[in-house]
Design a protein around this motif. Structure first.
Motif, PDB file in Angstrom:
ATOM      1  N   THR A  15     -52.262   2.951 -13.141  1.00 47.91           N
ATOM      2  CA  THR A  15     -51.676   4.120 -12.482  1.00 47.91           C
ATOM      3  C   THR A  15     -52.505   4.400 -11.237  1.00 47.91           C
ATOM      4  O   THR A  15     -53.702   4.151 -11.200  1.00 47.91           O
ATOM      5  CB  THR A  15     -51.681   5.367 -13.392  1.00 47.91           C
ATOM      6  N   ALA A  16     -51.822   4.936 -10.230  1.00 46.44           N
ATOM      7  CA  ALA A  16     -52.492   5.191  -8.960  1.00 46.44           C
ATOM      8  C   ALA A  16     -52.729   6.678  -8.760  1.00 46.44           C
ATOM      9  O   ALA A  16     -51.825   7.487  -8.931  1.00 46.44           O
ATOM     10  CB  ALA A  16     -51.644   4.653  -7.809  1.00 46.44           C
ATOM     11  N   SER A  17     -53.950   7.025  -8.403  1.00 51.36           N
ATOM     12  CA  SER A  17     -54.246   8.385  -7.944  1.00 51.36           C
ATOM     13  C   SER A  17     -54.247   8.323  -6.423  1.00 51.36           C
ATOM     14  O   SER A  17     -54.402   7.254  -5.836  1.00 51.36           O
ATOM     15  CB  SER A  17     -55.591   8.862  -8.480  1.00 51.36           C
ATOM     16  N   TYR A  18     -54.070   9.470  -5.782  1.00 49.54           N
ATOM     17  CA  TYR A  18     -53.940   9.453  -4.332  1.00 49.54           C
ATOM     18  C   TYR A  18     -54.468  10.737  -3.728  1.00 49.54           C
ATOM     19  O   TYR A  18     -54.616  11.746  -4.402  1.00 49.54           O
ATOM     20  CB  TYR A  18     -52.479   9.258  -3.922  1.00 49.54           C
ATOM     21  N   ASN A  19     -54.730  10.680  -2.432  1.00 51.20           N
ATOM     22  CA  ASN A  19     -55.031  11.877  -1.657  1.00 51.20           C
ATOM     23  C   ASN A  19     -54.770  11.592  -0.189  1.00 51.20           C
ATOM     24  O   ASN A  19     -54.480  10.458   0.192  1.00 51.20           O
ATOM     25  CB  ASN A  19     -56.444  12.398  -1.915  1.00 51.20           C
ATOM     26  N   VAL A  20     -54.846  12.640   0.594  1.00 53.28           N
ATOM     27  CA  VAL A  20     -54.583  12.561   2.018  1.00 53.28           C
ATOM     28  C   VAL A  20     -55.763  13.185   2.754  1.00 53.28           C
ATOM     29  O   VAL A  20     -56.310  14.189   2.330  1.00 53.28           O
ATOM     30  CB  VAL A  20     -53.282  13.323   2.376  1.00 53.28           C
ATOM     31  N   ALA A  21     -56.156  12.552   3.853  1.00 52.03           N
ATOM     32  CA  ALA A  21     -57.196  13.122   4.712  1.00 52.03           C
ATOM     33  C   ALA A  21     -56.642  13.195   6.130  1.00 52.03           C
ATOM     34  O   ALA A  21     -55.903  12.305   6.537  1.00 52.03           O
ATOM     35  CB  ALA A  21     -58.450  12.257   4.671  1.00 52.03           C
ATOM     36  N   PRO A  22     -56.932  14.214   6.881  1.00 55.45           N
ATOM     37  CA  PRO A  22     -57.774  15.355   6.512  1.00 55.45           C
ATOM     38  C   PRO A  22     -57.076  16.241   5.479  1.00 55.45           C
ATOM     39  O   PRO A  22     -55.847  16.288   5.415  1.00 55.45           O
ATOM     40  CB  PRO A  22     -57.967  16.089   7.842  1.00 55.45           C
ATOM     41  N   TYR A  23     -57.876  16.929   4.686  1.00 53.64           N
ATOM     42  CA  TYR A  23     -57.335  17.774   3.629  1.00 53.64           C
ATOM     43  C   TYR A  23     -56.362  18.811   4.154  1.00 53.64           C
ATOM     44  O   TYR A  23     -55.403  19.174   3.483  1.00 53.64           O
ATOM     45  CB  TYR A  23     -58.457  18.470   2.863  1.00 53.64           C
ATOM     46  N   SER A  24     -56.587  19.293   5.361  1.00 48.97           N
ATOM     47  CA  SER A  24     -55.708  20.326   5.913  1.00 48.97           C
ATOM     48  C   SER A  24     -54.281  19.823   6.092  1.00 48.97           C
ATOM     49  O   SER A  24     -53.338  20.615   6.129  1.00 48.97           O
ATOM     50  CB  SER A  24     -56.253  20.823   7.254  1.00 48.97           C
TER      51      SER A  24
END
Length: 193
Positions: A107-116
């Motif tokens: 399974t893939a976890s994810y995020n985006v940068a910049p946090y804003s």
């Protein structure tokens, strides 16, 4: 009949412990909800369809991929970056290969940068929504469909973002019972979009 000071103190302390336990139990779902609503910590939005507003302003979207330690898949973005108009629907692909001799679920976890910018990066469809199972030696292309919400231009911090980086990390998960019970037999990929 009145309670002694010791009994009152004990009752008060039990109440505090129960209250704190309830708050600890509620913290994880509340934090998850908070991140999804606000985009805090680079959490993305999710939508059923693309934006109905497309601006003339563009933004660069970068793609990053990694795997957790000892996870044997080879995982990478097919395209490292693209420039799209804000509100325009984008389509990117990631490639995953299982070089082992056994089926592996991830399974893939994810995020985006910049946090804003997290709350303005909106996924329509993504391989990360479901578990993926790759058979021995199998390579798959996994799509993510997204757009950058035009409201980003109104946010006092996010409107200055010139680029957004979408990062995924794959983690090993237990094989589904129907795949694990088949042993060496070939099975279809689960959750492949």
């Amino acid at each position: 009949m009145s309670l002694s000071k010791t009994q009152k103190s004990a009752t008060y302390l039990v109440g505090v412990v129960v209250f704190m336990g309830a708050m600890a139990w509620a913290a994880v779902p509340f934090y998850d909800w908070f991140c999804r609503v606000t985009g805090f910590g680079g959490t993305t939005g999710v939508a059923e369809a693309g934006s109905d507003v497309i601006l003339d302003k563009t933004i660069k979207v970068r793609f990053d991929a990694s795997v957790e330690r000892d996870f044997p898949w080879i995982f990478k973005p097919v395209q490292r970056e693209m420039t799209i108009r804000i509100g325009e629907t984008g389509l990117a692909f990631y490639e995953a290969t299982n070089p082992t001799d056994r089926p592996i679920a991830g399974t893939a976890s994810y995020n985006v940068a910049p946090y804003s910018a997290g709350g303005y990066f909106t996924k329509i469809d993504c391989f990360c929504f479901e578990m993926q199972v790759l058979q021995p030696g199998e390579t798959v292309m996994m799509p993510v469909t997204f757009y950058v919400d035009p409201e980003i231009t109104e946010d006092r911090d996010a409107k200055f973002a010139k680029a957004i980086t979408l990062s995924y990390t794959f983690h090993e998960t237990d094989l589904p019972e129907d795949v694990a019970s088949l042993g060496d037999e070939t099975t279809p990929t689960v959750g492949q979009n």
